[in-house]
Design a protein around this motif. Structure first.
Motif, PDB file in Angstrom:
ATOM      1  N   ARG A 144     -13.799  -1.395   6.471  1.00 40.45           N
ATOM      2  CA  ARG A 144     -12.434  -1.922   6.448  1.00 40.45           C
ATOM      3  C   ARG A 144     -11.798  -1.820   5.061  1.00 40.45           C
ATOM      4  NH1 ARG A 144     -13.302  -7.856   8.333  1.00 40.45           N
ATOM      5  NH2 ARG A 144     -14.847  -6.718   9.541  1.00 40.45           N
ATOM      6  N   CYS A 145     -12.592  -1.505   4.035  1.00 36.44           N
ATOM      7  CA  CYS A 145     -12.090  -1.252   2.685  1.00 36.44           C
ATOM      8  C   CYS A 145     -12.788  -0.015   2.148  1.00 36.44           C
ATOM      9  CB  CYS A 145     -12.340  -2.443   1.770  1.00 36.44           C
ATOM     10  SG  CYS A 145     -11.831  -2.165   0.051  1.00 36.44           S
ATOM     11  N   VAL A 146     -12.017   0.975   1.713  1.00 42.64           N
ATOM     12  CA  VAL A 146     -12.585   2.210   1.191  1.00 42.64           C
ATOM     13  C   VAL A 146     -12.144   2.375  -0.264  1.00 42.64           C
ATOM     14  CG1 VAL A 146     -12.751   4.713   1.428  1.00 42.64           C
ATOM     15  CG2 VAL A 146     -12.569   3.276   3.477  1.00 42.64           C
ATOM     16  N   TYR A 163      -7.379  -0.616   2.361  1.00 44.45           N
ATOM     17  CA  TYR A 163      -8.086  -1.609   3.176  1.00 44.45           C
ATOM     18  C   TYR A 163      -7.241  -2.062   4.358  1.00 44.45           C
ATOM     19  CZ  TYR A 163      -5.358  -5.341   0.853  1.00 44.45           C
ATOM     20  OH  TYR A 163      -4.346  -6.155   0.388  1.00 44.45           O
ATOM     21  N   ARG A 164      -7.922  -2.566   5.376  1.00 42.22           N
ATOM     22  CA  ARG A 164      -7.269  -3.101   6.565  1.00 42.22           C
ATOM     23  C   ARG A 164      -6.813  -4.526   6.267  1.00 42.22           C
ATOM     24  NH1 ARG A 164      -8.308  -0.935  11.749  1.00 42.22           N
ATOM     25  NH2 ARG A 164      -7.278  -2.835  12.486  1.00 42.22           N
ATOM     26  N   THR A 181      -2.067  -1.917   6.641  1.00 41.14           N
ATOM     27  CA  THR A 181      -2.985  -1.300   5.691  1.00 41.14           C
ATOM     28  C   THR A 181      -2.573  -1.683   4.278  1.00 41.14           C
ATOM     29  OG1 THR A 181      -3.312   0.562   7.196  1.00 41.14           O
ATOM     30  CG2 THR A 181      -3.975   0.882   4.904  1.00 41.14           C
ATOM     31  N   GLY A 182      -3.548  -2.160   3.492  1.00 39.37           N
ATOM     32  CA  GLY A 182      -3.273  -2.625   2.141  1.00 39.37           C
ATOM     33  C   GLY A 182      -3.692  -1.613   1.085  1.00 39.37           C
ATOM     34  N   VAL A 220       1.022  -2.626   2.938  1.00 45.42           N
ATOM     35  CA  VAL A 220       1.322  -3.848   2.201  1.00 45.42           C
ATOM     36  C   VAL A 220       0.527  -3.895   0.900  1.00 45.42           C
ATOM     37  CG1 VAL A 220       1.779  -5.074   4.364  1.00 45.42           C
ATOM     38  CG2 VAL A 220      -0.484  -5.234   3.310  1.00 45.42           C
ATOM     39  N   ALA A 221       1.002  -4.725  -0.020  1.00 43.57           N
ATOM     40  CA  ALA A 221       0.290  -4.963  -1.274  1.00 43.57           C
ATOM     41  C   ALA A 221       0.643  -6.361  -1.752  1.00 43.57           C
ATOM     42  CB  ALA A 221       0.659  -3.922  -2.318  1.00 43.57           C
ATOM     43  N   GLU A 222      -0.184  -6.921  -2.659  1.00 38.30           N
ATOM     44  CA  GLU A 222       0.050  -8.295  -3.112  1.00 38.30           C
ATOM     45  C   GLU A 222      -0.251  -8.413  -4.601  1.00 38.30           C
ATOM     46  OE1 GLU A 222      -3.382  -8.850  -3.465  1.00 38.30           O
ATOM     47  OE2 GLU A 222      -3.620  -7.147  -2.141  1.00 38.30           O
TER      48      GLU A 222
END
Length: 265
Positions: A144-146, A163-164, A181-182, A220-222
């Protein structure tokens, strides 16, 4: 947490923030349903062939279970095989996401993580062991994270995590949608910061996600709300500011790039 830069006057911060969540799954197993079947008599030759195929399938499953986790992760489809996405043309050159291999990339990534501008947000400064344990944790997951190197015109120059977001603990803090997808990003070399590369590459990678992941409608991103160069980079990369979000490790700017708006932003 990674800082990014957007333009020559955006400062020198190189990355976006990484402290999003634990990556806990939100999936729930579905109940099995029974199917009606017909009782057919099969020719002996066909029965023998099916038996051989079943034996071969068992052997292939056993072989796969014995392979390294990084190999099995590469076969996972939670992110539609990031390693197979290939190169993409950008205004600054040919860019490609290459999944991380610890034995090949640890020294480079460890050096980047000890850059003060990076360490301020990623918090992974220290010996190579710190970076190695962080990477192994991601590579040991279910796909889920690459973690990837960003390679521009043949030169590794950035670190990315695709990442998911809908399967990450981040999904508890915003109205997540299936297959969101982040992105996390850091620009490694100080010489590559402050000249607009981050915004250009964020746009290219977000659009690559939307092209390669048909089920994904949003990237998305944070980034940390205090990291104004990072927020500026996302805005320059076609993301829009959606909200401020209180995460366990920071107050974040929720940035969103939507499939429906990508031709407008």
């Amino acid at each position: 947490m990674p800082p990014t830069d957007a333009s020559p006057d955006a400062g020198t911060a190189p990355v976006t923030d990484r402290n999003a969540g634990t990556g806990e799954s939100t999936d729930k197993p579905a109940d099995a349903e029974g199917d009606d079947t017909l009782d057919l008599s099969l020719p002996a030759g066909l029965i023998e062939l099916l038996a051989k195929e079943a034996t071969g399938a068992d052997a292939r499953r056993a072989e796969g279970a014995a392979r390294p986790m990084a190999f099995r992760q590469a076969r996972d489809d939670l992110l539609d095989h990031v390693g197979d996405w290939g190169p993409t043309d950008t205004p600054v050159g040919v860019f490609q996401l290459v999944p991380v291999r610890i034995e090949r990339d640890l020294r480079l990534l460890g050096r980047w993580m000890n850059d003060p501008a990076v360490a301020e947000y990623w918090e992974l400064a220290g010996s190579q062991k710190v970076t190695e344990e962080y990477l192994r944790d991601r590579l040991a997951g279910d796909g889920r994270c690459v973690p990837c190197l960003g390679v521009l015109d043949g030169t590794p120059m950035s670190y990315w995590e695709i990442y998911r977001a809908d399967l990450d603990s981040l999904a508890r803090y915003y109205p997540a949608r299936p297959h969101d997808t982040g992105i996390h990003l850091l620009i490694g070399d100080p010489a590559d910061r402050g000249r607009g590369l981050a915004g250009t590459l964020l746009r290219a990678v977000a659009d690559l996600v939307l092209v390669k992941r048909f089920a994904c409608a949003r990237v998305v991103a944070e980034p940390d709300i205090r990291n104004s160069p990072s927020v500026a980079a996302f805005l320059s990369g076609g993301f829009r500011f959606a909200a401020e979000v209180d995460l366990p490790a920071k107050r974040a700017a929720l940035m969103v790039r939507e499939r429906s708006l990508r031709d407008l932003l």
